[in-house]
Scaffold this active site. Structure first.
Site, PDB file in Angstrom:
ATOM      1  N   ASP A   1       0.965   2.160   9.602  1.00 42.45           N
ATOM      2  CA  ASP A   1       1.584   2.928   8.533  1.00 42.45           C
ATOM      3  C   ASP A   1       0.928   4.319   8.518  1.00 42.45           C
ATOM      4  O   ASP A   1      -0.116   4.512   9.141  1.00 42.45           O
ATOM      5  CB  ASP A   1       1.349   2.207   7.209  1.00 42.45           C
ATOM      6  CG  ASP A   1       1.932   2.956   6.022  1.00 42.45           C
ATOM      7  OD1 ASP A   1       3.020   3.522   6.165  1.00 42.45           O
ATOM      8  OD2 ASP A   1       1.280   2.988   4.966  1.00 42.45           O
TER       9      ASP A   1
ATOM     10  N   ASP B   1       4.100  -2.743   3.756  1.00 41.13           N
ATOM     11  CA  ASP B   1       3.575  -3.042   5.085  1.00 41.13           C
ATOM     12  C   ASP B   1       3.351  -4.541   5.301  1.00 41.13           C
ATOM     13  O   ASP B   1       2.950  -4.954   6.387  1.00 41.13           O
ATOM     14  CB  ASP B   1       2.236  -2.319   5.306  1.00 41.13           C
ATOM     15  CG  ASP B   1       2.366  -0.809   5.148  1.00 41.13           C
ATOM     16  OD1 ASP B   1       3.333  -0.256   5.683  1.00 41.13           O
ATOM     17  OD2 ASP B   1       1.509  -0.204   4.485  1.00 41.13           O
TER      18      ASP B   1
END
EC number: 7.6.2.1
Length: 1217
Positions: free
Chosen positions: A415, A851
């Protein structure tokens, strides 16, 4: 309820006929598709009861009370070895077994018990976490009062009140707020890792429902989309008193987010529990097994095949050898229930299976799990190199199953926000009227300079430099009112006013520059307003229509005045407009439009005659962009009052339109946002986490490819990729974006089917073109590195089964991949694509709830812990506080764990094969009858006691090179990616060693003992010989641990010596006891008789040495002629004293010739004393291997081998005190 295919309708449904669309009716075995929308009756539990919406409790556990035993046992019997031992245990209970059943049943039961206890403990922790969440309290409206109830009792349609800093317990329709204009501020850190606040706005029709009395009057009906995993979309209608109001994501408050800067809000529950958007994005916690463990299953199958082969040989041999006419065997006709050789072979086969069952070690899994558990809790969790002092956060291994997987990772999916970056924006540079300001050096500029071999001067801050959160600007020409002396002070003034007025920021706290806190929808906005404050234009108060700015040095130096600007209109930023404008009225009546946005949209809206300033500013923007800075352009325009009033009427009409409101607002904005005057540009540094560029560079050298998957827009993601050294200008970049003319035209027409078709065709064309180009570059000798950048819309179609292979092929050819504007599910899909399609080991790292799916989809999931929520950590396998700690986690702990587990597995395989083969050789002496060679307890305790501890010490303390060298030579990590230590070649070498050592131990002893006699003159019997062989085996396999260890500690000596001593002590005790209930009479007094002979001592010294001699020679030859990479590093650092560890650079003048410079560079290759034991052979060509890493040409010489073999070892430099 439906029976026999007939529909039975509840009488209550007739009365409530309007509720039937949202009910699920079952017809026989067929369940119709659910309607495309759900209907929720607010503040009406009875009305919602027939629908049976899901409850609000959540569960993230793997087991429950009913499924624990069956599912837990299933998990254990996924391991082939456990199935094998279950079969052996059953077989050992039959009459054909030559061994006692307890010797197989007890170890298997112990293994299963320990494993189930471990699983239960881990799941209990998850259960406790779930209960803590489910029992959190929330205030619900009941009988005109706010009543606190647990989250788990919340139902769809309930009216709830959430107070400041509280978390939303479900997905809630926002009704009213204590803030003016029905707005509230939401922090989504748990959702996407971003700490900046998002603004949500309630419908004006529901603003009054704030008190319990008013809220109890609210009886609305919500018709909205069915539960789905799209975090950023929501469609629905609110029907209140026969008035239908459209709902958008602005009215939806998602579970997991928290309320900020708002006393409290009131809302209606729409989605609960596992139907909330955040939970719909979470996949079930997968049962992850390491790749090495799966390969271990293949090894065990191979060993089992070897066992079957041995048993077949024995069975056939027994059928041939056994003859009833051998009267001396004492066989009688009645002893045989079978009459042919086939039956003899059949029963002998299973007898030998139980006899040779030790070839597969039952203690292997228990030992590995113990090693992994200690590695996790004592090494990874206690590593100070991965401790983050600022947040007091150590590394945390949340599972111990995947330690060795960390040593084989080839792809990292990361991420961006909060993972690579700190999510901390700082105003860094600017350009005003064609003049560039700001003297700082960005992280990416430092990285470029270092790569080019240039020395970066330390920044010299000016005496008046100011540094605070969001502001890292230094240029005395603008600070403390010095801008008045610039060539264009009026433009500077407009620049600062634009920063102070054109935004949606909210100030909090005292109205003083030192104590004010800015709450902004994005950290960029907060940084710009902070910059205005430090330039002397302090924004300190906002009302719905006014902005108050305290201006310094405007009329004359040192004068401070408070100015109130009336905000007439705000033209909001969105991804299509890429700009934000405000129309404000000065106290003197002046009307001004201030506009800030992307350079492309600002430049095309400038007035004529600004080409010179535009050209210079564009050059500055390119410089800022190359430095990894985020840029915005600023412009303004003085408005004519009459023209403004005319435009404002059109704007109000567009704002009140019910259809195509966004489109009409954009059209209205286009009418006024033209003929702008360019003020300049800003450059903001999105601060990377400390050490991210160097960490990524190190991981790249280790052979790891890094992909960035982010929800951010493409420009931001590309900037960060540049700053992280993932992308550079030398790379060939393939950009697949939905921002093309063809796609825009399709989107303007509004036909969704047409839009999807056009995007898919464009993506297919771009993918095919890019792949052909990439393959062309791959076939060129010096082709550039490649990078792929793709956005979410295109990725959605690229992941279609027809295009998936093309996307994968293109991606695998690229050094870096950046995916922008991707949803959480797309992150997981991309991860799964590489994991399953490319069969590569993957690691995902993130910090937000968005995530979680990606973290669970990868082989290894890493969560960033700290200030930004814990949902990613709760779903992860490992948690660290900073991205840079990946270097230690992978290159040190991961590589060591992989090396250790490989050695442990190979050692177990070797020692059990050696032991079983001595029994196998004995069957040739016994007519393949299945006679035991060893006593039952010798066989049972061989793995559990006499060889158990040294291998655990090996698995805990084995270290080929030190942690510093592991990071200095990241190329060593490639051995794990190539799986160098668990190849079939390595298995074959260990198998050959086992065969050789078993032959030596068995035949040396049996041949020499053939005519041997004890002190009383009696010849050695079976149990005398087997005890000597067993003693030689225990000594040889324990000493083999020392030969295979690269680092020997006192624990090695203690466990190896202790294991041999344990055998001798056990033999003394066991051989001296005899009870009528066991078969101990076989070995009674054997050890005492043996130890009274010189032969025993001579044999246990000579035989182990002879057995290990072959391995000793092989290791030396392999290390000399075909070394592993880590062995080359060991040799390089063999002679370096402890005190001189580290990189030392000497300054050398430029007078050296190229040849002299190369010779000097080779001589300065780093050296360190090795902690390994073994052979001190120099390895031919080690200079070439590591010189090539440093760009030094050092070819091998033909005589290197002979020269090094004859060299005397250099004396070690004495250590400095």
């Amino acid at each position: 309820m439906v029976r026999s295919g007939r529909l039975s309708v509840d009488s209550s449904s007739t009365a409530n006929h309007r509720r039937t669309p949202s009910r699920t009716v079952t017809l026989g075995r067929i369940q119709p598709q659910a309607p495309t929308y759900r209907t929720v009756y607010c503040n009406d539990r009875e009305g919602n009861a027939p629908v049976r919406f899901k409850v609000n409790s959540i569960s993230t556990t793997k087991y429950n009370v009913l499924t624990f035993l069956p599912k837990g046992l299933f998990e254990q019997f996924r391991r082939i070895a456990n199935i094998y031992f279950l079969a052996i245990s059953c077989l050992s209970m039959t009459p054909i077994s030559p061994v006692n059943p307890i010797t197989n049943v007890a170890p298997l039961s112990l293994v299963l018990l320990v494993s189930l206890i471990k699983e239960a403990f881990e799941d209990w922790k998850r259960f406790q976490n779930d209960m803590a969440i489910n029992n959190s309290l929330i205030e619900v409206l009941q009988d005109q009062n706010w009543v606190p109830i647990p989250w788990r009792k919340l139902q769809v349609g309930d009216i709830v009140r959430v107070k400041q800093d509280g978390f939303f317990p479900a997905d809630i329709l926002f009704l009213s707020s204590t803030n003016p204009d029905g707005i509230c501020y939401v922090e989504t850190a748990n959702l996407d890792g971003e700490t900046n606040l998002k603004i949500r706005k309630a419908l004006e029709r529901t603003w009054d429902y704030l008190t319990p009395e008013k809220a109890s009057e609210f009886k609305g009906e919500v018709q909205c989309e069915q539960p789905n995993n799209s975090l950023y979309t929501f469609t629905g209608n609110l029907i209140v008193q026969k008035q239908t109001l459209p709902l958008s994501p602005n009215q939806l408050l998602l579970r997991g987010c928290s309320l900020r800067n708002t006393e409290y809000i009131v809302g209606a529950v729409i989605f609960t529990g596992h139907e909330t958007k955040v939970m719909m994005n979470a996949m079930n916690a997968p049962s992850k097994r390491s790749t090495l463990e799966k390969k271990l299953d293949k090894l065990i199958i191979t060993i089992f095949c070897a066992l079957v082969t041995m048993c077949l040989i024995g069975a056939i041999g027994c059928a041939i050898v056994t003859d009833r006419d051998h009267y001396y065997l004492g066989l009688h006709e009645k002893d045989w229930e079978y009459r042919n050789a086939l039956m003899i072979a059949f029963f002998t086969f299973f007898t030998l299976v139980t006899l040779f069952s030790t070839i597969i070690p039952i203690s292997l899994y228990v030992s590995i799990e113990m090693i992994k558990f200690i590695q996790s809790t004592q090494f990874i969790n206690q590593d100070l190199h991965m401790y983050h002092a600022e947040t007091n956060t150590p590394a945390l291994a949340r599972t111990s199953n995947l330690n060795e997987e960390l040593g084989q990772v080839e792809y990292i999916f990361s991420d961006k926000t909060g993972t690579l970056t700190r999510n901390l924006m700082e105003f860094f540079k600017c350009s005003i009227g064609g003049t560039s300001y700001g003297t700082g050096v960005t992280e990416i500029e430092r990285g470029i300079a270092q790569r080019n071999g240039l020395k970066v001067q330390e920044e010299q801050k000016s005496t008046g430099a100011i540094r605070e959160k969001g502001f890292n600007f230094d240029d005395p020409r603008l600070m403390r009112g010095a801008w008045r002396n610039e060539a264009n002070p009026d433009l500077c003034k407009e620049f600062f006013r634009c920063l102070a007025i054109c935004h949606t920021v909210l100030p909090e706290g005292d109205e003083s520059p030192e104590k004010v806190v800015y709450q902004a929808a994005s950290p960029d906005e907060a940084a710009l307003v902070t910059a205005a404050k430090n330039f002397g234009f302090f924004f300190y108060r906002r009302t719905p229509t006014m902005v108050y700015v305290r201006e310094s040095h405007v009329e004359k130096m040192g004068k401070i005045q408070d100015v109130a600007y009336e905000i007439l209109n705000v033209l909001e930023f969105n991804s299509t407009r890429k700009r934000q404008s405000v129309v404000c009225r000065f106290p003197d009546g002046r009307l001004v439009l201030y506009c800030k946005g992307a350079d492309t949209v600002i430049f095309e809206r400038l007035a004529n005659g600004m080409d010179d300033v535009k050209k210079v500013t564009r050059e500055h923007l390119e410089q800022f962009g190359a430095s990894g800075l985020r840029t915005l352009c600023l412009a303004y325009k003085d408005l004519n009052p009459e023209a403004y009033e005319s435009w404002n009427e059109k704007f109000i009409q567009a704002k009140s339109a019910l259809r195509d409101r966004e489109k009409k607002l954009d059209e209205a904005a286009e009418l006024i946002e033209k003929d702008l005057i360019l003020i300049g540009s800003t450059a903001i540094e999105d601060k990377l986490q400390e050490g991210v560029p160097s960490c990524i560079e190190t991981l790249s050298r280790a052979g790891i490819k890094i992909w960035v998957l982010t929800g951010d827009k493409m420009e931001t993601a590309i900037n960060i990729a540049y700053a992280c050294n993932l992308i550079n200008n030398e790379m060939k970049q393939f950009i697949i974006s939905s921002e093309t003319d063809a796609i825009r035209e399709a989107e303007e027409r509004g036909d969704q089917v047409e839009i999807a078709r056009v995007i898919k065709e464009e993506v297919k064309k771009e993918l095919k073109k890019s792949l052909e180009e990439a393959q062309h570059y791959m076939h060129t000798v010096a082709g550039p590195k490649m990078a792929l950048i793709i956005d979410g819309k295109c990725l959605m179609h690229a992941l279609d089964p027809s295009l998936r292979i093309t996307l994968l092929s293109l991606s695998l050819n690229c050094s870096s991949v950046v995916c922008c504007r991707v949803s959480p599910l797309q992150k997981a899909q991309v991860t799964s694509l590489v994991r399953k399609g490319a069969k590569k080991i993957t690691l995902s790292i993130g910090d937000g709830a968005n995530d979680v799916s990606m973290i669970q989809a990868a082989h290894v999931g890493v969560g960033i812990s700290g200030m930004e929520g814990m949902q990613a950590v709760m779903a992860s396998d490992f948690a660290i506080a900073q991205f840079r700690f990946l270097t230690d986690l992978l290159l040190v702990h991961g590589r060591w764990s992989y090396l250790r587990i490989c050695k442990v597995v190979m050692y177990f395989f070797y020692k059990n094969l050696t032991f079983t083969l001595t029994q196998f050789w004995f069957t040739f002496r016994t007519g393949f009858s299945g006679q035991r060679f060893y006593d039952d307890w010798f066989q049972s305790l061989y793995n559990v006691v006499f060889t158990a501890l040294p291998v655990i010490v090996l698995g805990l303390f084995e270290k080929d090179v030190s942690a510093s060298l592991s990071k200095r030579y990241p190329e060593l990590y490639r051995e794990g990616i190539r799986n160098s230590f668990f190849k079939w070649r390595v298995v074959a070498i260990w198998a050959a060693s086992a065969v050789y050592q078993s032959l030596v131990c068995y035949h040396f002893v049996t041949a020499s003992a053939f005519g041997g006699k004890n002190s009383s003159g009696r010849v050695f019997g079976l149990w005398d010989v087997s005890t000597i062989v067993f003693t030689c085996l225990v000594i040889a396999v324990n000493l083999r641990i020392l030969m295979m260890s690269n680092s020997i500690t006192r624990w090695h000596y203690i466990t190896v010596g202790g294991s041999i001593a344990a055998w001798l002590i056990f033999a003394f005790v066991y051989c001296g006891i005899m009870t009528p209930r066991d078969r101990n009479e076989n070995v009674y007094f054997v050890i005492y008789v043996l130890m009274s002979t010189f032969y025993f001592y001579f044999t246990i010294l000579l035989v182990p040495v002879a057995a290990l001699l072959g391995d000793f020679i092989f290791q030396g030859v392999e290390r000399w002629f075909s070394p592993y990479d880590y062995q080359i590093v060991q040799e390089i650092h063999r002679h370096e004293p402890e005190s001189s560890k580290g990189d030392h650079q000497l300054e050398i003048g430029n007078e050296l010739s190229p040849e002299e410079a190369r010779s000097y560079a080779i001589s300065q290759l780093p050296r360190e004393i090795s902690k390994h034991t073994g052979f001190a052979f120099d390895s031919p060509g080690y200079e070439s291997f590591f010189a090539s890493q440093l760009g030094i040409y050092a070819p091998q010489k033909a005589w290197d081998v002979a020269r090094r073999a004859s060299m005397r070892s250099r004396p070690k430099t004495p250590k400095k005190n």
